[in-house]
Structures are given as C-alpha cells and as structure tokens.
Motif scaffolding. Structure first.
Motif, PDB file in Angstrom:
ATOM      1  N   SER A 193       0.590  -1.111   0.056  1.00  0.00           N
ATOM      2  CA  SER A 193       0.074  -0.016  -0.076  1.00  0.00           C
ATOM      3  C   SER A 193       0.693   1.189  -0.042  1.00  0.00           C
ATOM      4  N   SER A 194       2.153   1.052   0.089  1.00  0.00           N
ATOM      5  CA  SER A 194       2.903   2.351   0.275  1.00  0.00           C
ATOM      6  C   SER A 194       3.241   2.718  -0.998  1.00  0.00           C
ATOM      7  N   ALA A 195       3.811   4.182  -1.229  1.00  0.00           N
ATOM      8  CA  ALA A 195       4.253   4.433  -2.622  1.00  0.00           C
ATOM      9  C   ALA A 195       5.779   3.786  -2.785  1.00  0.00           C
ATOM     10  N   ASP A 196       6.536   3.359  -2.002  1.00  0.00           N
ATOM     11  CA  ASP A 196       7.443   2.532  -2.333  1.00  0.00           C
ATOM     12  C   ASP A 196       7.266   1.319  -2.929  1.00  0.00           C
ATOM     13  N   ALA A 214      -3.144  -2.043 -13.456  1.00  0.00           N
ATOM     14  CA  ALA A 214      -3.899  -2.958 -12.838  1.00  0.00           C
ATOM     15  C   ALA A 214      -4.366  -2.482 -11.593  1.00  0.00           C
ATOM     16  N   ARG A 215      -3.389  -1.986 -10.867  1.00  0.00           N
ATOM     17  CA  ARG A 215      -3.673  -1.357  -9.286  1.00  0.00           C
ATOM     18  C   ARG A 215      -4.472  -0.012  -9.786  1.00  0.00           C
ATOM     19  N   ASP A 216      -4.098   0.964 -10.642  1.00  0.00           N
ATOM     20  CA  ASP A 216      -4.617   2.140 -11.011  1.00  0.00           C
ATOM     21  C   ASP A 216      -6.177   2.027 -11.155  1.00  0.00           C
ATOM     22  N   LYS A 217      -6.191   0.945 -12.080  1.00  0.00           N
ATOM     23  CA  LYS A 217      -7.678   0.782 -12.648  1.00  0.00           C
ATOM     24  C   LYS A 217      -8.607   0.042 -11.499  1.00  0.00           C
ATOM     25  N   ALA A 218      -8.057  -0.764 -10.784  1.00  0.00           N
ATOM     26  CA  ALA A 218      -8.796  -0.980  -9.378  1.00  0.00           C
ATOM     27  C   ALA A 218      -9.057   0.008  -8.590  1.00  0.00           C
ATOM     28  N   ASP A 219      -7.964   1.086  -8.277  1.00  0.00           N
ATOM     29  CA  ASP A 219      -8.302   2.090  -7.410  1.00  0.00           C
ATOM     30  C   ASP A 219      -9.217   2.745  -7.990  1.00  0.00           C
ATOM     31  N   ARG A 220      -9.355   3.221  -9.306  1.00  0.00           N
ATOM     32  CA  ARG A 220     -10.353   4.275  -9.817  1.00  0.00           C
ATOM     33  C   ARG A 220     -11.713   3.634  -9.816  1.00  0.00           C
ATOM     34  N   GLU A 221     -11.688   2.260 -10.032  1.00  0.00           N
ATOM     35  CA  GLU A 221     -13.269   1.543  -9.915  1.00  0.00           C
ATOM     36  C   GLU A 221     -13.763   1.644  -8.470  1.00  0.00           C
ATOM     37  N   ARG A 222     -12.714   1.467  -7.399  1.00  0.00           N
ATOM     38  CA  ARG A 222     -13.123   1.507  -6.203  1.00  0.00           C
ATOM     39  C   ARG A 222     -13.638   3.108  -5.780  1.00  0.00           C
ATOM     40  N   GLU A 223     -12.686   3.967  -6.238  1.00  0.00           N
ATOM     41  CA  GLU A 223     -13.129   5.248  -6.301  1.00  0.00           C
ATOM     42  C   GLU A 223     -14.635   5.512  -6.760  1.00  0.00           C
ATOM     43  N   ALA A 224     -14.769   5.303  -7.833  1.00  0.00           N
ATOM     44  CA  ALA A 224     -15.961   5.571  -8.491  1.00  0.00           C
ATOM     45  C   ALA A 224     -17.244   5.003  -7.795  1.00  0.00           C
ATOM     46  N   ALA A 225     -17.025   3.768  -7.279  1.00  0.00           N
ATOM     47  CA  ALA A 225     -18.069   3.159  -6.523  1.00  0.00           C
ATOM     48  C   ALA A 225     -18.257   3.818  -5.396  1.00  0.00           C
ATOM     49  N   GLU A 226     -17.466   4.157  -4.449  1.00  0.00           N
ATOM     50  CA  GLU A 226     -17.573   5.018  -3.148  1.00  0.00           C
ATOM     51  C   GLU A 226     -18.139   6.311  -3.474  1.00  0.00           C
ATOM     52  N   GLN A 227     -17.567   7.108  -4.612  1.00  0.00           N
ATOM     53  CA  GLN A 227     -18.274   8.297  -4.965  1.00  0.00           C
ATOM     54  C   GLN A 227     -19.949   8.078  -5.572  1.00  0.00           C
ATOM     55  N   ALA A 228     -19.974   7.126  -6.078  1.00  0.00           N
ATOM     56  CA  ALA A 228     -21.384   7.046  -6.526  1.00  0.00           C
ATOM     57  C   ALA A 228     -22.403   6.512  -5.369  1.00  0.00           C
ATOM     58  N   ALA A 229     -21.836   6.025  -4.514  1.00  0.00           N
ATOM     59  CA  ALA A 229     -22.995   5.815  -3.160  1.00  0.00           C
ATOM     60  C   ALA A 229     -23.058   7.076  -2.419  1.00  0.00           C
ATOM     61  N   LEU A 230     -22.437   8.022  -2.861  1.00  0.00           N
ATOM     62  CA  LEU A 230     -22.725   9.371  -1.827  1.00  0.00           C
ATOM     63  C   LEU A 230     -24.135   9.902  -2.399  1.00  0.00           C
ATOM     64  N   PRO A 231     -24.706  10.608  -1.605  1.00  0.00           N
ATOM     65  CA  PRO A 231     -26.022  11.203  -1.924  1.00  0.00           C
ATOM     66  C   PRO A 231     -25.921  12.453  -2.943  1.00  0.00           C
ATOM     67  N   TYR A 232     -24.768  12.755  -3.301  1.00  0.00           N
ATOM     68  CA  TYR A 232     -24.245  13.992  -4.307  1.00  0.00           C
ATOM     69  C   TYR A 232     -23.473  13.556  -5.148  1.00  0.00           C
ATOM     70  N   HIS A 253     -16.142  11.858   4.340  1.00  0.00           N
ATOM     71  CA  HIS A 253     -16.752  11.071   3.348  1.00  0.00           C
ATOM     72  C   HIS A 253     -15.359  10.366   2.332  1.00  0.00           C
ATOM     73  N   PRO A 254     -15.492   9.330   1.544  1.00  0.00           N
ATOM     74  CA  PRO A 254     -14.472   8.661   1.213  1.00  0.00           C
ATOM     75  C   PRO A 254     -13.671   9.798   0.114  1.00  0.00           C
ATOM     76  N   LYS A 255     -12.389   9.418   0.300  1.00  0.00           N
ATOM     77  CA  LYS A 255     -11.422  10.116  -0.395  1.00  0.00           C
ATOM     78  C   LYS A 255     -10.992   9.643  -1.824  1.00  0.00           C
ATOM     79  N   ILE A 256     -10.850  10.992  -2.739  1.00  0.00           N
ATOM     80  CA  ILE A 256     -10.200  10.419  -4.074  1.00  0.00           C
ATOM     81  C   ILE A 256      -8.924  10.633  -4.041  1.00  0.00           C
ATOM     82  N   ASP A 257      -7.987  10.069  -5.101  1.00  0.00           N
ATOM     83  CA  ASP A 257      -6.656  10.221  -5.219  1.00  0.00           C
ATOM     84  C   ASP A 257      -6.431  11.521  -5.793  1.00  0.00           C
ATOM     85  N   THR A 258      -5.986  12.647  -5.229  1.00  0.00           N
ATOM     86  CA  THR A 258      -5.769  13.860  -6.008  1.00  0.00           C
ATOM     87  C   THR A 258      -4.490  13.883  -6.999  1.00  0.00           C
ATOM     88  N   THR A 259      -3.399  12.659  -6.494  1.00  0.00           N
ATOM     89  CA  THR A 259      -2.245  12.889  -7.439  1.00  0.00           C
ATOM     90  C   THR A 259      -2.746  12.324  -8.885  1.00  0.00           C
TER      91      THR A 259
END
Length: 192
Positions: free
Chosen positions: A2-5, A17-35, A122-128
């Motif tokens: 999980s670390s940057a190293d 693959a990790r970036d794609k999985a992270d984006r999918e997880r982020e999208a699911a978390e964001q979609a679950a928000l009431p906004y 609320h869930p965070k997005i990866d701003t990088t």
C-alpha cells in the motif's frame, strides 16, 4: 502493498492494474454518496438530487467557512458535515434547477490545492491522479504568472545554451561592478 515505495517496485502492467482497481473503487465510493461533485483548482461544484417539485423555500442549505448542510426543512439532512478545506462563504452560492437538482458552488479559500473529498468524513479520491484542464497564462495571478514565465524563459535559454535569467542578473551585476571599479583587473578572475 500500500505504500508509495511498493507502488514504485511494481511493473508497468501491475501499476496499470492497481490504478484501474483504485479508480473503480473510487468510482463506486463516490457513486454511493447522496451527491456528485467536480472541482477546478479554484472551486468545487456539488450536485444534490432532491425530490421532484422541490421549491427553494423547502430547502435548508447552510454554507459556512468549514461546514455544509443540505436538506429539506423538517427532515434529516441529505448531507451534513465539516468541509475538508475552508471556503469563501461570500463567494459560494446555491441554486435549485428544474425543481429537482440543487447546485452548490463552493469557492475554495486555497485555490492551489485539490480537494480529496467534499465532506471530511466521506471517502477520499486520489488527488495525484487528477489531470487538470490546460490553463492559460492569463488565468494565473500575477505572482504565479511571473514565476511560470521566468521558468519558461529559463528553459528556452538552457535549450539554446544561453544564460538563464539568474545568470544574466549576475553577469549584469558583475559588469556594473567592473565599470564602477576600472582600476581592478578581472582578466584572471573565475566567476561562477
């Protein structure tokens, strides 16, 4: 892992693959928000669906420097909590569109920082991974614009093998010193 190293040690395919999985997880978390929300460096726009037929007077919208509450009067808030960063209250607004969508515009206090989320809990997005739109030099404030123009000039000078702006300033200062002191011999001087 999980670390940057650890991330740096992954192969290109594993990173993708990790970036794609992270984006999918982020999208699911964001979609679950009431906004839903979007942002530019200077502002955040929040879209909150409300029941069809809602009027502005039916809404309870409280925008504070570090807090946001949205709901229908007399009911539990749709969203409420501490903002992840401070905003300029006097420049932030809300409007009701088509009696079913609440649009909230939040003007960031720090216009040089991406937000990880709207409400701190609320869930965070990866701003990088944010890819901002191309901006024009004219969009920048004076100080930032000057710094960018200097960097661009210095880069061009280096590419042509010419002195950078700092080197030109040193050379000019030395020239003026030599003119002011013609009695000194600079022929053997090594200036760095």
């Amino acid at each position: 892992m999980s670390s940057a190293d650890d991330y740096d040690k992954l192969s290109k395919e594993e990173r993708e693959a990790r970036d794609k999985a992270d984006r999918e997880r982020e999208a699911a978390e964001q979609a679950a928000l009431p906004y839903s929300w979007t942002q530019q460096l200077g502002d955040v726009d929040v879209t909150v669906p409300v029941p069809k037929g809602t009027r502005a007077r039916d809404l309870n919208v409280v925008i504070q420097k570090k807090k946001l509450t949205v709901g229908l009067k007399g009911k539990e808030p749709i969203l409420s909590g501490e903002l992840c960063k401070e905003i300029k209250v006097e420049e932030s607004t809300w409007t009701l569109e088509d009696q079913e969508t609440l649009l909230i515009h939040l003007e960031k206090l720090n216009k040089q920082q991406w937000w990880e989320n709207v409400l701190a809990h609320h869930p965070k997005i990866d701003t990088t991974k944010i890819q901002p739109e191309n901006s024009k030099l004219s969009d920048l404030d004076g100080e930032t614009r000057g710094m960018v123009e200097k960097m661009m000039f210095d880069n061009q000078q280096r590419q042509m093998g010419k002195p950078t702006s700092d080197e030109l300033k040193k050379m000019e200062a030395l020239r003026k010193f030599q003119e002011a002191h013609p009695e000194l011999d600079f022929s053997q001087a090594k200036i760095s």
